[in-house]
Design a protein around this motif. Structure first.
Motif, PDB file in Angstrom:
ATOM      1  N   UNK A 216       0.833  -1.206   0.000  1.00  0.00           N
ATOM      2  CA  UNK A 216       0.000   0.000   0.000  1.00  0.00           C
ATOM      3  C   UNK A 216       0.866   1.253   0.000  1.00  0.00           C
ATOM      4  N   UNK A 217       1.934   1.225   0.777  1.00  0.00           N
ATOM      5  CA  UNK A 217       2.824   2.384   0.848  1.00  0.00           C
ATOM      6  C   UNK A 217       3.469   2.662  -0.507  1.00  0.00           C
ATOM      7  N   UNK A 232      11.134  12.731   3.561  1.00  0.00           N
ATOM      8  CA  UNK A 232       9.886  13.304   3.066  1.00  0.00           C
ATOM      9  C   UNK A 232       8.794  12.244   2.937  1.00  0.00           C
ATOM     10  N   UNK A 233       9.174  11.039   2.548  1.00  0.00           N
ATOM     11  CA  UNK A 233       8.191   9.960   2.464  1.00  0.00           C
ATOM     12  C   UNK A 233       7.706   9.541   3.847  1.00  0.00           C
ATOM     13  N   UNK A 237       3.862   9.404   5.327  1.00  0.00           N
ATOM     14  CA  UNK A 237       3.253   8.271   6.029  1.00  0.00           C
ATOM     15  C   UNK A 237       2.637   8.719   7.354  1.00  0.00           C
ATOM     16  N   UNK A 238       3.242   9.731   7.961  1.00  0.00           N
ATOM     17  CA  UNK A 238       2.738  10.228   9.243  1.00  0.00           C
ATOM     18  C   UNK A 238       1.539  11.146   9.085  1.00  0.00           C
ATOM     19  N   UNK A 239       1.623  12.093   8.151  1.00  0.00           N
ATOM     20  CA  UNK A 239       0.712  13.234   8.176  1.00  0.00           C
ATOM     21  C   UNK A 239      -0.376  13.247   7.113  1.00  0.00           C
ATOM     22  N   UNK A 240      -0.246  12.433   6.071  1.00  0.00           N
ATOM     23  CA  UNK A 240      -1.265  12.441   5.018  1.00  0.00           C
ATOM     24  C   UNK A 240      -2.598  11.896   5.548  1.00  0.00           C
ATOM     25  N   UNK A 241      -3.720  12.360   4.982  1.00  0.00           N
ATOM     26  CA  UNK A 241      -5.032  11.832   5.404  1.00  0.00           C
ATOM     27  C   UNK A 241      -5.165  10.327   5.208  1.00  0.00           C
TER      28      UNK A 241
END
Length: 299
Positions: A216-217, A232-233, A237-241
């Motif tokens: 999925x990632x 940045x990736x 993974x932390x902050x995206x909806x």
């Protein structure tokens, strides 16, 4: 170097040599605080007995903004350690704390945290809370040796017994980072705070080796399975909806970047900068096993 302040009527004696040594310890004393660490340990003596005092405004719980009610922990790379650290801090402060899971969780050390109670054993949970301030409760163990999750109704009942409920709300297979599946996270309905944990040791390593649900990632990050994970990736993974912020809408959300002692400081700054470009979430970096943490900001 100046010695420690004397608190008349509180600390009859403060050992100056220990104070001086703590100034140079990461996370200890004003000099370390000036460098960004606010966790401190002050060794004191009272009636000839050594002890350890930790101010509540310097605890992990204060950095993360944990309040009474339900706190859900999601992510990977130190989630259980963070939850148990919070539980110990709050219990030592005289609060009643229930530790649980809505998915699956490995059995905590009984010698340290007590037995695991059935969610239906209200009397046993209440007695443990009165005795130690801390109770672990979950469903029966599955075939993999992991405790199973509790329901929203059971969490509601826990809130009548304890000041704080700390719940693991997703899985990670003991990898340092992850992206949530379609059914994740399993946040209790009354969750007030979501703590997203990621391990900085994942940086620079192939995504397929360090990320739970790597397939999925790969799609979400538009990268390759064998590509090294960039700062940045990891921030995405932390902050995206679709990342660990999933389900946090209308709730307080904080990102905990663990394993800072295994990370190049420049890479940590890149992660924080990338998070701050797209999110208003508070970011705390930590080396949880060393009990060191600090809030991150962009300089």
């Amino acid at each position: 170097m100046a010695g420690p302040p004397f608190a008349a009527g509180i600390l009859p004696f403060y050992y100056t040599a220990v104070w001086d040594r703590l100034q140079a310890k990461p996370g200890g004393g004003p000099l370390a605080q000036a460098a960004g660490f606010r966790y401190t340990e002050s060794y004191i003596t009272d009636a000839g007995k050594w002890g350890k005092e930790q101010a509540m405004n310097e605890t992990l719980s204060s950095f993360l903004g944990v309040r009474p009610g339900v706190t859900a922990l999601v992510g990977a790379g130190g989630k259980t350690t963070a939850m148990l650290t919070l539980a110990e801090e709050l219990a030592k402060a005289g609060k009643k704390v229930i530790v649980t899971t809505t998915t699956h969780m490995f059995l905590p050390e009984e010698q340290r945290y007590g037995p695991v109670f059935s969610p239906e054993d209200t009397a046993g949970i209440a007695a443990a809370l009165e005795r130690t301030g801390l109770a672990v409760t979950a469903g029966p163990m599955d075939a993999r040796g992991k405790l199973t999750g509790v329901s929203d109704k059971q969490v509601d009942n826990f809130l009548t017994l304890a000041d704080y409920v700390l719940a693991e709300a997703d899985g990670s297979r003991r990898l340092p980072c992850k992206t949530p599946g379609e059914h994740e996270p399993a946040l209790p309905a009354k969750t007030g705070l979501v703590v997203a944990v990621l391990g900085l040791s994942s940086l620079g390593r192939p995504l397929e080796e360090v990320c739970f649900r790597a397939e999925l990632a790969v799609r979400r990050l538009e990268t390759q399975p064998d590509s090294p994970l960039t700062p940045e990736q990891l921030a995405r993974l932390a902050a995206e909806p679709w990342g660990l912020a999933k389900g946090s809408e209308g709730r307080r959300f904080v990102i905990l970047l663990n394993q800072s002692d295994a990370c190049d400081p420049a890479d940590l700054r890149r992660v924080v900068r990338a998070v701050k470009e797209t999110s208003s979430a508070r970011v705390v970096s930590a080396a949880l096993k060393k009990k060191e943490w600090k809030e991150e900001s962009i300089c």
